[in-house]
Write a protein that holds these residues in place. Structure first.
Motif, mmCIF file in Angstrom:
data_model
loop_
_atom_site.group_PDB
_atom_site.id
_atom_site.type_symbol
_atom_site.label_atom_id
_atom_site.label_comp_id
_atom_site.label_asym_id
_atom_site.label_seq_id
_atom_site.Cartn_x
_atom_site.Cartn_y
_atom_site.Cartn_z
ATOM 1 N N GLY A 1 46.665 45.850 39.850
ATOM 2 C CA GLY A 1 47.154 45.539 38.391
ATOM 3 C C GLY A 1 46.246 44.891 37.714
ATOM 4 N N SER A 2 46.442 44.281 37.129
ATOM 5 C CA SER A 2 45.685 43.410 35.812
ATOM 6 C C SER A 2 44.446 42.474 36.789
ATOM 7 C CB SER A 2 46.077 42.989 34.461
ATOM 8 O OG SER A 2 47.144 41.685 35.109
ATOM 9 N N VAL A 3 45.499 42.141 37.981
ATOM 10 C CA VAL A 3 44.885 40.875 38.544
ATOM 11 C C VAL A 3 42.951 41.589 38.760
ATOM 12 C CG1 VAL A 3 44.531 38.797 39.926
ATOM 13 C CG2 VAL A 3 45.916 39.342 38.433
ATOM 14 N N GLY A 4 43.606 42.216 39.838
ATOM 15 C CA GLY A 4 42.583 43.089 40.511
ATOM 16 C C GLY A 4 41.061 43.908 39.488
ATOM 17 N N ARG A 5 42.089 44.415 38.366
ATOM 18 C CA ARG A 5 41.194 44.682 37.342
ATOM 19 C C ARG A 5 39.882 43.557 36.922
ATOM 20 N NH1 ARG A 5 39.474 46.346 33.135
ATOM 21 N NH2 ARG A 5 39.788 48.836 32.206
ATOM 22 N N THR A 6 40.293 42.283 37.206
ATOM 23 C CA THR A 6 39.161 41.266 36.594
ATOM 24 C C THR A 6 38.730 40.786 37.998
ATOM 25 O OG1 THR A 6 41.087 41.681 34.911
ATOM 26 C CG2 THR A 6 39.248 39.232 35.548
ATOM 27 N N LEU A 7 39.278 40.566 38.943
ATOM 28 C CA LEU A 7 38.352 39.570 39.909
ATOM 29 C C LEU A 7 37.405 40.634 40.388
ATOM 30 C CD1 LEU A 7 41.203 36.988 40.747
ATOM 31 C CD2 LEU A 7 39.477 36.339 39.305
ATOM 32 N N PHE A 8 38.237 41.108 41.277
ATOM 33 C CA PHE A 8 37.151 42.280 42.130
ATOM 34 C C PHE A 8 35.803 42.933 41.376
ATOM 35 C CE2 PHE A 8 41.240 41.112 44.890
ATOM 36 C CZ PHE A 8 40.526 41.335 45.688
ATOM 37 N N PRO A 9 36.975 43.255 39.932
ATOM 38 C CA PRO A 9 35.377 44.306 40.164
ATOM 39 C C PRO A 9 34.112 43.326 39.516
ATOM 40 C CG PRO A 9 37.358 45.171 38.534
ATOM 41 C CD PRO A 9 37.399 43.865 39.275
ATOM 42 N N LEU A 10 35.073 41.285 38.564
ATOM 43 C CA LEU A 10 33.622 40.906 38.444
ATOM 44 C C LEU A 10 32.998 40.160 40.340
ATOM 45 C CD1 LEU A 10 32.568 38.678 36.784
ATOM 46 C CD2 LEU A 10 34.629 37.088 37.129
ATOM 47 N N ALA A 11 33.819 40.599 40.711
ATOM 48 C CA ALA A 11 32.737 40.021 42.189
ATOM 49 C C ALA A 11 31.789 41.256 42.511
ATOM 50 C CB ALA A 11 33.982 40.050 43.558
ATOM 51 N N ILE A 12 32.438 42.055 42.096
ATOM 52 C CA ILE A 12 31.640 43.011 42.471
ATOM 53 C C ILE A 12 30.403 43.000 41.508
ATOM 54 C CG2 ILE A 12 30.772 46.109 42.570
ATOM 55 C CD1 ILE A 12 33.674 45.900 42.769
ATOM 56 N N ALA A 13 30.181 43.257 40.442
ATOM 57 C CA ALA A 13 29.049 42.534 39.836
ATOM 58 C C ALA A 13 28.168 41.640 40.108
ATOM 59 C CB ALA A 13 29.610 41.892 38.034
ATOM 60 N N ILE A 14 28.712 40.401 41.043
ATOM 61 C CA ILE A 14 28.390 39.143 41.268
ATOM 62 C C ILE A 14 27.410 39.713 43.296
ATOM 63 C CG2 ILE A 14 28.661 37.403 42.790
ATOM 64 C CD1 ILE A 14 30.843 36.379 41.360
ATOM 65 N N SER A 15 28.344 40.482 43.595
ATOM 66 C CA SER A 15 27.612 41.111 44.591
ATOM 67 C C SER A 15 26.029 42.384 43.956
ATOM 68 C CB SER A 15 28.164 41.990 45.612
ATOM 69 O OG SER A 15 28.734 43.039 45.117
ATOM 70 N N ALA A 16 26.129 43.048 43.632
ATOM 71 C CA ALA A 16 25.292 43.236 43.085
ATOM 72 C C ALA A 16 24.062 42.792 42.406
ATOM 73 C CB ALA A 16 25.231 44.879 41.581
ATOM 74 N N GLN B 1 20.901 34.087 46.914
ATOM 75 C CA GLN B 1 20.640 35.058 47.795
ATOM 76 C C GLN B 1 21.636 35.239 48.483
ATOM 77 O OE1 GLN B 1 16.686 36.257 47.832
ATOM 78 N NE2 GLN B 1 16.833 36.156 49.759
ATOM 79 N N ASN B 2 21.936 33.644 49.916
ATOM 80 C CA ASN B 2 22.321 33.716 50.727
ATOM 81 C C ASN B 2 23.896 33.719 50.768
ATOM 82 O OD1 ASN B 2 20.390 33.937 52.647
ATOM 83 N ND2 ASN B 2 20.171 31.639 53.061
ATOM 84 N N ALA B 3 24.239 32.449 49.705
ATOM 85 C CA ALA B 3 25.172 32.285 48.961
ATOM 86 C C ALA B 3 26.090 34.212 48.706
ATOM 87 C CB ALA B 3 25.297 31.682 48.266
ATOM 88 N N LEU B 4 25.899 34.510 47.502
ATOM 89 C CA LEU B 4 25.877 36.126 47.751
ATOM 90 C C LEU B 4 25.989 36.871 48.501
ATOM 91 C CD1 LEU B 4 23.886 35.725 44.055
ATOM 92 C CD2 LEU B 4 26.510 35.551 44.443
#
Length: 513
Positions: free
Chosen positions: A308-323, A175-178
């Motif tokens: 674009g497609s890179v942002g559509r994949t990487l950043f939403p995935l990062a948001i999922a990880i932060s959630a 949880q510290n890393a996330l």
């Protein structure tokens, strides 16, 4: 040993109680860990998922930003109350376990029963699990079925419970890393607005939207209905929920008073600055109508339009990880609240739920937290469930906030000599009380056209929330007044020390004869 019900802590041994509760070797949380525990709890799904709904309710950019500003000021007022309590009573449990119990020892058992009922019925971590599932599927461009969405959300909740219940230090490290990932991510979103202004990377697929900040347009279509504004404020409060998260685990913190005085304001300044910049970024990049129709995916739209497609994949995935990181810190703290409730004897099987065996973690408290979370994720249909969960969680919370803020004034009058390393500014306390009263009354003022931000009756969340409060009062009356009167007994407390050194309080029946 039996005794009459007393305040949870005697004034003379407030500070001495902490070493008895948690031995020095068991104090796992440094200042950095405490800061991450707070920031990672605060910066969860709120800023990634609620701005679209707030804009939809407010109707305009100007009113939306005004709501965020007002919510930040009120969050600071609430934090000041929690800081005064945390410095007075520096032990684990927080406002619902320690502060209310200490402030309202009469009627006997009422405060503790209300806390126990609220912790079991509404003590779930569902909203961030839902956001985790939504952003994960969005990142991989998958249109999930309702069943698939629920399975992924439940899977996250299950994994977090196992990690915190069986691998305590590993869970803290994760949880510290996330938490740092989350801070980086919200920092990227916040700086996006500045980057757009300076670089102006407008292409054929990214039309400039900076005109939304002109005075002529930023207040267009504002909806000043107090009913809708109140639900928007509840969502801002949700986005700031957890500023006092360290208060729940002060028994595990090195130098608890100093930590409260420094960590909490630092977390407020961090979150407030990042939230304001993030909202600016949304308005600069995503068209206003798209924001209103984005549901919980406004941050995903921002990254898709920019990268674009890179942002559509990487950043939403990062948001999922932060959630997921937010789920971890909420679960970590609330499990200890549940353990503290069990130690006081207000949950069945208190010996089992109070123990930290076999892994040195509150596994019983985690299970109590897991069950309602599982039900809230699995049972309701998709659609407006996210907003409804936030409203249902937030409304009864205002009742407890009102009791805590009012109790602070009561304690100042009742125990003026109680040591207070920090004292909240009196106008801030009264402002917090006034807003609590206003938010409790707001659902019963119909919104314009009778439409709310969910497809239910506009006061449904208030009815459900007050239903939980009323149920708690009735439950208290039945098991502490009615049944003892019929059975010819009274309830007393009996202290017991478990094999792992944890002191619990058993509620036992004593015959009147």
């Amino acid at each position: 040993m039996t005794h009459e019900r007393q305040p949870l802590l005697a004034t003379a041994d407030i500070l001495d109680d902490v070493p008895r509760e948690v031995q020095p070797g068991q104090k796992h949380l440094t200042w950095i860990s405490a800061y991450i525990l707070v920031v990672s709890r605060v910066i969860g799904s709120g800023i990634f998922a609620t701005p679209g709904t707030i804009v939809k309710s407010a109707g305009s950019v100007g009113l939306s930003l005004l709501i965020w500003l007002a919510g930040t000021v009120l969050a600071a007022c609430s934090l000041a109350v929690s800081m005064e309590y945390g410095c007075m009573l520096p032990r684990s449990g927080g406002e619902k376990v320690v502060y209310l119990e200490y402030t309202y020892p009469r009627p006997r058992f009422l405060a503790s029963t209300m806390v126990a009922v609220q912790a079991v019925v509404l003590g779930f971590t569902a909203s961030n699990c839902i956001v985790f599932a939504k952003y994960t599927f969005f990142a991989f461009n998958v249109q999930p079925t309702e069943f698939q969405h629920k399975v992924l959300a439940v899977g996250l909740m299950t994994a977090v419970t196992i990690v915190h219940g069986c691998f305590l230090r590993t869970g803290i490290w994760i949880q510290n890393a996330l938490g740092w990932v989350k801070i980086f991510l919200i920092g990227v979103i916040s700086l996006t607005g500045i980057w757009v202004i300076l670089v102006r990377p407008y292409g054929h697929d990214l039309a400039p939207t900076t005109n939304v900040f002109s005075w002529d347009t930023m207040w267009e279509d504002s909806n000043w209905s107090w009913n809708l504004l109140s639900t928007s404020l509840l969502k801002v409060f949700y986005s700031y929920a957890g500023l006092n998260n360290v208060n729940n685990v002060l028994g595990e913190v090195h130098n608890p008073v100093r930590t409260v005085l420094t960590v909490c304001p630092a977390a407020l300044l961090t979150a407030g600055a990042l939230y304001f910049l993030a909202n600016i970024s949304y308005f600069l990049v995503v068209p206003l109508e798209d924001i209103k129709n984005s549901g919980e995916l406004v941050a995903g739209l921002l990254f898709e339009r920019l990268f674009g497609s890179v942002g559509r994949t990487l950043f939403p995935l990062a948001i999922a990880i932060s959630a997921a990181g937010n789920v971890m810190v909420v679960t970590y703290a609330l499990a200890r609240v549940n353990q503290e409730i069990a130690r006081q004897g207000f949950l069945p099987c208190s010996r089992l739920l109070s123990s930290s065996k076999p892994f040195g973690a509150p596994l019983g408290g985690l299970i109590v937290h897991y069950i309602p979370s599982l039900l809230v994720i699995a049972l309701p249909p998709q659609g407006d469930v996210y907003n409804f969960i936030l409203d249902v969680e937030g409304y009864p919370g205002q009742v407890f906030s009102l009791a805590v803020a009012g109790g602070l004034l009561l304690l100042r009058d009742r125990e003026p000599d109680l040591p207070r390393p920090f004292k909240a500014w009196l106008p801030a306390v009264w402002l917090r009380i006034a807003i609590c009263v206003s938010l409790l009354a707001a659902p019963f003022f119909p919104p314009r056209d009778g439409k709310s931000d969910v497809n239910f009756f506009y006061a449904t969340y208030a009815i459900v929330g007050m239903g939980v409060i009323i149920f708690g009062v009735l439950y208290w009356y039945v098991w502490t007044v009615l049944l003892p009167r019929w059975g010819g007994y009274h309830l007393e407390e009996e202290d017991e020390v478990l094999d792992d050194g944890i002191k619990i309080t058993k509620l036992v029946r004593r015959s009147e004869n």
